[in-house]
Design a protein around this motif. Sequence first.
Motif, short mmCIF file in Angstrom:
data_model
loop_
_atom_site.label_atom_id
_atom_site.label_comp_id
_atom_site.label_asym_id
_atom_site.label_seq_id
_atom_site.Cartn_x
_atom_site.Cartn_y
_atom_site.Cartn_z
N ALA A 62 0.83 -1.21 0.00
CA ALA A 62 0.00 0.00 0.00
C ALA A 62 0.86 1.26 0.00
O ALA A 62 0.56 2.24 -0.70
CB ALA A 62 -0.93 -0.01 1.21
N VAL A 63 1.95 1.24 0.76
CA VAL A 63 2.85 2.40 0.82
C VAL A 63 3.42 2.72 -0.56
O VAL A 63 3.53 3.88 -0.95
CB VAL A 63 3.99 2.15 1.83
CG1 VAL A 63 5.05 3.26 1.74
CG2 VAL A 63 3.44 2.07 3.24
N TYR A 74 0.51 -1.72 -11.37
CA TYR A 74 0.69 -0.73 -12.44
C TYR A 74 -0.03 -1.15 -13.71
O TYR A 74 -0.66 -0.33 -14.37
CB TYR A 74 2.19 -0.54 -12.72
CG TYR A 74 2.43 0.37 -13.89
CD1 TYR A 74 2.12 1.73 -13.81
CD2 TYR A 74 2.93 -0.11 -15.09
CE1 TYR A 74 2.30 2.57 -14.90
CE2 TYR A 74 3.13 0.72 -16.18
CZ TYR A 74 2.81 2.06 -16.08
OH TYR A 74 2.99 2.89 -17.15
N MET A 75 0.03 -2.44 -14.05
CA MET A 75 -0.66 -2.93 -15.24
C MET A 75 -2.18 -2.76 -15.09
O MET A 75 -2.86 -2.31 -16.03
CB MET A 75 -0.35 -4.41 -15.46
CG MET A 75 1.10 -4.72 -15.72
SD MET A 75 1.39 -6.51 -15.62
CE MET A 75 3.15 -6.54 -15.27
N ALA A 76 -2.70 -3.13 -13.93
CA ALA A 76 -4.14 -3.00 -13.71
C ALA A 76 -4.57 -1.53 -13.76
O ALA A 76 -5.60 -1.20 -14.35
CB ALA A 76 -4.51 -3.61 -12.36
N ALA A 81 -12.65 4.54 -8.31
CA ALA A 81 -12.25 3.34 -9.04
C ALA A 81 -10.80 2.98 -8.72
O ALA A 81 -10.47 1.80 -8.51
CB ALA A 81 -12.41 3.57 -10.54
N THR A 82 -9.93 3.99 -8.68
CA THR A 82 -8.53 3.75 -8.34
C THR A 82 -8.40 3.23 -6.92
O THR A 82 -7.63 2.30 -6.66
CB THR A 82 -7.72 5.06 -8.49
OG1 THR A 82 -7.85 5.55 -9.84
CG2 THR A 82 -6.25 4.81 -8.20
N ARG A 115 -6.87 -0.39 -5.67
CA ARG A 115 -5.79 -0.50 -4.69
C ARG A 115 -6.21 -1.37 -3.50
O ARG A 115 -5.45 -2.23 -3.05
CB ARG A 115 -5.37 0.89 -4.22
CG ARG A 115 -4.63 1.68 -5.29
CD ARG A 115 -4.43 3.14 -4.90
NE ARG A 115 -3.62 3.83 -5.91
CZ ARG A 115 -3.40 5.14 -5.92
NH1 ARG A 115 -3.96 5.92 -4.99
NH2 ARG A 115 -2.65 5.68 -6.85
N LEU A 116 -7.41 -1.15 -3.02
CA LEU A 116 -7.90 -1.96 -1.90
C LEU A 116 -8.09 -3.41 -2.32
O LEU A 116 -7.85 -4.34 -1.55
CB LEU A 116 -9.22 -1.39 -1.37
CG LEU A 116 -9.15 0.00 -0.71
CD1 LEU A 116 -10.54 0.48 -0.32
CD2 LEU A 116 -8.23 -0.03 0.51
#
Length: 501
Positions: free
Chosen positions: A203-204, A397-399, A416-417, A421-422
């Motif tokens: 996450a960081v 990064y790809m997603a 959405a981002t 990430r979650l």
Amino acid sequence: MPVEAFFVWLNGIIWSNALIALCLGAGLWFSFRTRFMQVRGFAEMCRLTVSGQKSEAGVSSFQALAISMAGRMGIGNIAGVATAIAYGGPGAVFWMWVMGFLGASTSYIECTLAQIYKEKDAEGRYRGGPAYYIEKAMGLKWYAVAFAIATVVAAGLLLPGVQANAIADSATNVLCGIDGCTAVGGTGAMKLWIGLGVAAMLAVIIFGGIKRIATFAEVVVPFMALAFILMAVIVMVANADKVPAMFADIFSSAFGGHAAFGAIVGQAVAWGVKRGIYANEAGQGTGPHAAAAAEVSHPAKQGYVQAFAIYFDTMLVCTSTAFLLLSTGMYNTFKTVTQDGKETLVEIFSGVPGVQPSEGAQFTQAAVESVLPGWGAGFVALALFFFAFTTIMAYYYMAETNLTYLAGVKKTHPLATLLLRLGIVGMVVFGAYHNAAMAWTLGDIGVGLMAWLNIVAILILQKPALLALRDYERQKKMGLDPTFDPEALGIRNAGFWNRRG
């Protein structure tokens, strides 16, 4: 049908012999069409890898290489090689080499296409990949959207679990020891804590965006790869007397000439190609995402760099793992036998009794431990952590890139981002705790879906990449630093390069 049985069935459909043949055939075809640029252009690959510059919009060639290598060099390089040997015997290593050699030309094609058809997103950063070149070069929006959705699901949800599971397994193997981690509630609880720790670190990094990912990758990836290769050299030197027999096993079993492994020569090909693609990702469509982010004067430059990435990944890192296992004899090989209408795995070679094919990292740990007792397993666990962690980082990064594509000209919605990430952070925890067999099955499904969609596309769209290669070679013969003019080459819809020109 139980859920797990359904996924196993689906994986068998996706990874049929048709996909194996398609991957090998595409690599051979591109090798001929590029006149074996992976051989002719080897010196140029090496030169371009350490050159180039970055900008506010893009990263340097080396950073792009590091990001793509972060995606390529994951659990497939350690546990995946052991799994290939478990199901295909030592001969699977030979077919991994074949896939690596042919895959270098495939990587050139897909990554050059990504550079030709890249664009700037709403925040001024370079974005590109299969979804972009499918839409621009083929004009098939639905096909591009299908790939983008498949990649968001595969890279954001399915693939991270494989990497996290391997981290948890190898770390638990070192930390729990004899007492089985009773102090923290057993090995299951330990895996959960490890998953939470990895998720927090991830996450960081990913909340810092592409620049933070690139900076982390260019420092960690070269160091971890070279350290692992050095360890393999040390182990091989310690077992120098067994090296000739190791090579004999690889080549004889690759073609069915080995008495013990001759019956599984078909599995050697299938698993060598399957794990070769999983490890180096040539044709899968992952490498082009990082390739498009590079700041270069000509698309072929990044194509050369990404072709070199396949060599480095397969011929050095994967081969290092294979030599660790085979020179020490720390591997198991199984074959499938039908008894009473049921298929069962029968062990035909056992170097590490009791360890199953899905627990690939433990074979590598046992190999190093046999030469360096007391800390060999810990070294492999640490190496695997960095390999797998940087791969999860690259998956994000790809997603994210494909999420940006789906958003179109608009800026990706923050919600959405955040959900992406979650989601990937959550799948890291889930994958660390869940069983390895299911994690591998889901990962294989994700890789297979992307490979089918991307390889068909680049077989259709190869011409612009081939034109770029000839143009680059022509300008090099003239003593120029090549620049790119798509209109002069008859390449349409290369919007970024037209505007730049």
